[in-house]
Design an enzyme around this catalytic site. Sequence first.
Site, PDB file in Angstrom:
ATOM      1  N   LEU A  30      -1.104   6.296  -1.317  1.00 14.46           N
ATOM      2  CA  LEU A  30      -1.228   5.440  -2.269  1.00 14.46           C
ATOM      3  C   LEU A  30      -1.444   3.840  -1.668  1.00 14.46           C
ATOM      4  CD1 LEU A  30       1.624   6.451  -4.803  1.00 14.46           C
ATOM      5  CD2 LEU A  30      -1.166   6.650  -5.246  1.00 14.46           C
ATOM      6  N   ASP A  31      -2.585   3.226  -2.152  1.00 17.13           N
ATOM      7  CA  ASP A  31      -2.779   1.932  -1.441  1.00 17.13           C
ATOM      8  C   ASP A  31      -1.525   0.759  -1.966  1.00 17.13           C
ATOM      9  OD1 ASP A  31      -3.372   1.134  -3.974  1.00 17.13           O
ATOM     10  OD2 ASP A  31      -5.588   0.655  -3.451  1.00 17.13           O
ATOM     11  N   GLU A  32      -1.463  -0.276  -1.104  1.00 14.36           N
ATOM     12  CA  GLU A  32      -0.344  -1.140  -1.323  1.00 14.36           C
ATOM     13  C   GLU A  32       0.048  -1.505  -2.874  1.00 14.36           C
ATOM     14  OE1 GLU A  32       1.422  -5.159   0.971  1.00 14.36           O
ATOM     15  OE2 GLU A  32      -0.660  -4.566   1.213  1.00 14.36           O
ATOM     16  N   SER A  61      -0.717   0.120  -5.462  1.00 10.80           N
ATOM     17  CA  SER A  61      -0.390   1.243  -6.265  1.00 10.80           C
ATOM     18  C   SER A  61       0.962   1.917  -6.406  1.00 10.80           C
ATOM     19  CB  SER A  61      -1.380   2.264  -5.721  1.00 10.80           C
ATOM     20  OG  SER A  61      -2.762   1.948  -6.032  1.00 10.80           O
ATOM     21  N   ARG A 120      -9.700   3.470  -8.426  1.00  5.97           N
ATOM     22  CA  ARG A 120     -10.306   2.133  -8.629  1.00  5.97           C
ATOM     23  C   ARG A 120     -11.657   1.792  -8.939  1.00  5.97           C
ATOM     24  NH1 ARG A 120      -5.673  -1.353  -8.250  1.00  5.97           N
ATOM     25  NH2 ARG A 120      -3.880  -0.345  -7.431  1.00  5.97           N
TER      26      ARG A 120
END
Length: 189
Positions: free
Chosen positions: A46-48, A50, A150
């Site tokens: 999960l990106d930062e 998220s 996204r």
Amino acid sequence: MHSHFLIHKPYGYLSQFVNNGPKQGKKKLLGELYDFPEGTMAIGRLDEPSEGLLLLTTDGMMSEVVRGKKVEKEYFAQVDGLVDEEAIKSLQKGIEIGFHGKKYTTKPCTVSSIEDPNFPNRTQKIRDPKHGPTSWVSITLKEGKFRQVRKMTAAVGFPTLRLVRVRIGNYEMGDFNSGEVIPLEKIEV
């Protein structure tokens, strides 16, 4: 014997244990949340910005199984604007996004408009209501390209403001608190 964990990744953390980037000392890493055994890795990322469910394991083979095309991952995305039926249908059919400098068409997936899930507030405010309405969608995928959700919502004109993964296979977030870690005996997806 392998170790497995279910974690609710908080906003602002990287889905990794070592940061080799230029701002090494300023990033929050998963290892700050729990004393994980050596060799623990995130299954998918999960990106930062998220939040939500993340499975961790010391078993590389299990990582391959979960990241494969058979395990569903469900996300709740708060988007800019009131998402319409046309956008939902486009997302369901598959939408063209950019991936590593090339065009990629996402696989068909399950998408629906949902009521506000009333998640606890993030540490960083999303935005002021004076900037217009927002709405929520549920997106269930069996793939996971870099920042895919996204990119998908932006491609149909509704950029994602907040992204929370709420399910991986049969693991659901439920009342799982941000930053909480649950050791698992095994992973069954």
